[in-house]
Design a protein around this motif. Structure first.
Motif, PDB file in Angstrom:
ATOM      1  N   ARG A  81     -16.331  -1.762  20.969  1.00 20.86           N
ATOM      2  CA  ARG A  81     -15.120  -1.022  20.589  1.00 20.86           C
ATOM      3  C   ARG A  81     -15.460   0.048  19.553  1.00 20.86           C
ATOM      4  O   ARG A  81     -16.309  -0.161  18.693  1.00 20.86           O
ATOM      5  CB  ARG A  81     -14.059  -1.954  20.001  1.00 20.86           C
ATOM      6  N   LEU A  82     -14.774   1.165  19.656  1.00 25.27           N
ATOM      7  CA  LEU A  82     -14.847   2.215  18.652  1.00 25.27           C
ATOM      8  C   LEU A  82     -13.495   2.296  17.946  1.00 25.27           C
ATOM      9  O   LEU A  82     -12.453   2.348  18.608  1.00 25.27           O
ATOM     10  CB  LEU A  82     -15.147   3.574  19.290  1.00 25.27           C
ATOM     11  N   THR A  83     -13.520   2.309  16.632  1.00 31.41           N
ATOM     12  CA  THR A  83     -12.287   2.502  15.865  1.00 31.41           C
ATOM     13  C   THR A  83     -12.204   3.971  15.475  1.00 31.41           C
ATOM     14  O   THR A  83     -13.061   4.483  14.756  1.00 31.41           O
ATOM     15  CB  THR A  83     -12.282   1.629  14.605  1.00 31.41           C
ATOM     16  N   VAL A  84     -11.191   4.636  15.976  1.00 31.53           N
ATOM     17  CA  VAL A  84     -11.026   6.063  15.723  1.00 31.53           C
ATOM     18  C   VAL A  84     -10.082   6.258  14.546  1.00 31.53           C
ATOM     19  O   VAL A  84      -8.943   5.769  14.557  1.00 31.53           O
ATOM     20  CB  VAL A  84     -10.476   6.782  16.972  1.00 31.53           C
ATOM     21  N   SER A  85     -10.566   6.927  13.528  1.00 30.62           N
ATOM     22  CA  SER A  85      -9.716   7.256  12.386  1.00 30.62           C
ATOM     23  C   SER A  85     -10.153   8.612  11.835  1.00 30.62           C
ATOM     24  O   SER A  85     -11.302   9.024  11.993  1.00 30.62           O
ATOM     25  CB  SER A  85      -9.846   6.186  11.290  1.00 30.62           C
ATOM     26  N   LYS A  86      -9.223   9.294  11.223  1.00 32.80           N
ATOM     27  CA  LYS A  86      -9.500  10.617  10.664  1.00 32.80           C
ATOM     28  C   LYS A  86      -8.813  10.750   9.324  1.00 32.80           C
ATOM     29  O   LYS A  86      -7.587  10.678   9.256  1.00 32.80           O
ATOM     30  CB  LYS A  86      -9.001  11.688  11.643  1.00 32.80           C
ATOM     31  N   PRO A  87      -9.570  10.896   8.233  1.00 35.67           N
ATOM     32  CA  PRO A  87     -11.041  10.923   8.188  1.00 35.67           C
ATOM     33  C   PRO A  87     -11.631   9.549   8.470  1.00 35.67           C
ATOM     34  O   PRO A  87     -10.935   8.544   8.411  1.00 35.67           O
ATOM     35  CB  PRO A  87     -11.333  11.378   6.761  1.00 35.67           C
ATOM     36  N   GLY A  88     -12.921   9.535   8.781  1.00 32.85           N
ATOM     37  CA  GLY A  88     -13.586   8.277   9.091  1.00 32.85           C
ATOM     38  C   GLY A  88     -15.079   8.492   9.182  1.00 32.85           C
ATOM     39  O   GLY A  88     -15.606   9.520   8.741  1.00 32.85           O
ATOM     40  N   VAL A  89     -15.770   7.513   9.777  1.00 36.25           N
ATOM     41  CA  VAL A  89     -17.236   7.554   9.820  1.00 36.25           C
ATOM     42  C   VAL A  89     -17.765   8.184  11.106  1.00 36.25           C
ATOM     43  O   VAL A  89     -18.966   8.421  11.227  1.00 36.25           O
ATOM     44  CB  VAL A  89     -17.819   6.135   9.670  1.00 36.25           C
ATOM     45  N   LEU A  90     -16.897   8.443  12.063  1.00 35.91           N
ATOM     46  CA  LEU A  90     -17.362   9.019  13.328  1.00 35.91           C
ATOM     47  C   LEU A  90     -17.768  10.481  13.123  1.00 35.91           C
ATOM     48  O   LEU A  90     -17.230  11.173  12.249  1.00 35.91           O
ATOM     49  CB  LEU A  90     -16.266   8.930  14.386  1.00 35.91           C
ATOM     50  N   PRO A  91     -18.715  10.986  13.930  1.00 38.40           N
ATOM     51  CA  PRO A  91     -19.159  12.376  13.772  1.00 38.40           C
ATOM     52  C   PRO A  91     -17.991  13.347  13.948  1.00 38.40           C
ATOM     53  O   PRO A  91     -17.251  13.255  14.931  1.00 38.40           O
ATOM     54  CB  PRO A  91     -20.185  12.550  14.906  1.00 38.40           C
TER      55      PRO A  91
END
Length: 346
Positions: free
Chosen positions: A275-285
């Motif tokens: 699973r990917l947890t999508v958040s903004k801001p966050g740790v994903l590129p």
């Protein structure tokens, strides 16, 4: 005829004697020459009752190559003896996407009791397979059956995933391929044949990295604690422009997002339950784009066959008789199959 059929959810498929099908209407009967064994077959076998819309029993096998032997009175464009590979995803046959050969994204997919050959409908782990329409057949010419059969999923799915990223894979780019199995080793070859990108390969097995090297990878590394650092070192710290994850579990998704360049492309092909947890801001590129490619289109299968016939891609296969299906399934579960296991009628 002999067939390997799923008769109960969560239990091993059973070798069974069934009536040879007779084509009616637009149906086409194909004598099976080879059928690939896929991790998706394991997902189907292991599914809990009610998890899939399929009705039991049915014959397994969705990567199928063979020879046309008979057809119904309404079938068009077929010839006796023509050698073909089956386009595996079968949709509703009436929506715009199916009409364009994009059954993999059929608009009515969620309402169907099947997803294709060996996926709710009788597939190719048998002596013959009944195909609902000649539009699901792609000629293979003199391509051997054990090479052609895996192209219908392992080849097609990899090709479709790469095609979705190709716009970003020009000169000077880097692509990481995670998981060098039946699909991953073909993805490496397809990247080399159709893009200018540099290819990095990742797997947990040394023999898989050897296969990646034979398939044309520029660099390979084992998955371990420092893999992200090692791969970033191969990109001068910038990160990969694209990542193809053919595993899709929690560890590989963490690695994929950890090495992806800002604005990069991530294609998750494997169904490993991560699973990917999508958040903004966050740790994903920042600015990255995610795709979840599923199988591929019929025109793309024609292109994959052409690549194979030209010698640009070659499937690493292990041939076993259909009677040894239980052994093949066990080896696939244990991660002991090199490339793709292919079952041939006894």
């Amino acid at each position: 005829m002999k067939a390997l059929r799923l008769t109960a959810w969560g239990e091993a498929p059973e070798p069974t004697e069934v009536e040879q099908p007779v084509p009616r209407g637009a149906e086409v009967l194909v004598r099976v020459e080879a059928t690939g064994l896929c991790h998706s077959d394991l997902h189907v076998i292991d599914a809990a009752a009610g998890a899939l819309p399929y009705r039991l029993p049915f014959t397994l096998g969705h990567e199928v190559a063979g020879r046309v032997t008979a057809w119904g009175p309404d079938a068009d464009g077929v010839e006796a003896g023509q050698r073909v590979v089956l386009y595996g995803p079968w949709g509703c046959d009436s929506c715009d996407r199916c009409a364009a050969g994009r059954d993999n994204y059929c608009d009515r997919r969620d309402t169907l009791a099947w997803h294709g050959a060996g996926l709710g409908r009788d597939g190719g782990m048998a002596e013959y397979v009944l195909v609902p329409s000649a539009r699901h057949l792609v000629p293979i010419g003199d391509l051997t059956a054990d090479q052609a059969a895996p192209l219908s999923d392992a080849g097609l799915t990899s090709y479709h995933a790469v095609a979705g990223l190709r716009h970003a894979l020009g000169e000077g780019t880097t692509t990481a391929v995670i998981g060098i199995g039946g699909l991953g080793h073909l993805a490496v070859q397809i990247l080399r044949a159709t893009t200018a990108t540099r290819v990095l390969a990742v797997d947990t097995r040394e023999d898989a990295l050897t296969l990646a090297d034979r398939s044309g990878a520029d660099f390979g590394t084992l998955a371990r604690a420092d893999t992200a650092r090692v791969l970033r070192g191969q990109t001068r710290g910038a990160g990969a422009d694209a990542v193809l994850d053919f595993v899709g579990n929690g560890q590989t998704l963490e690695l994929a997002t950890g090495i992806l360049r800002p604005g990069g492309e991530l294609a998750v092909v494997g169904s490993g339950g991560g699973r990917l947890t999508v958040s903004k801001p966050g740790v994903l590129p920042p600015g990255f784009r995610l795709s979840l490619p599923f199988w591929g289109t019929r025109p793309e299968l024609t292109e994959v066959v052409a690549l194979a016939r030209s010698g640009a891609i070659h499937v690493e296969t292990e041939r076993l008789p259909l009677s040894a299906a239980a052994e093949a399934i066990g080896r696939l579960r244990r991660g002991q199959v090199r490339g793709r296991a292919v079952l041939v009628p006894d």
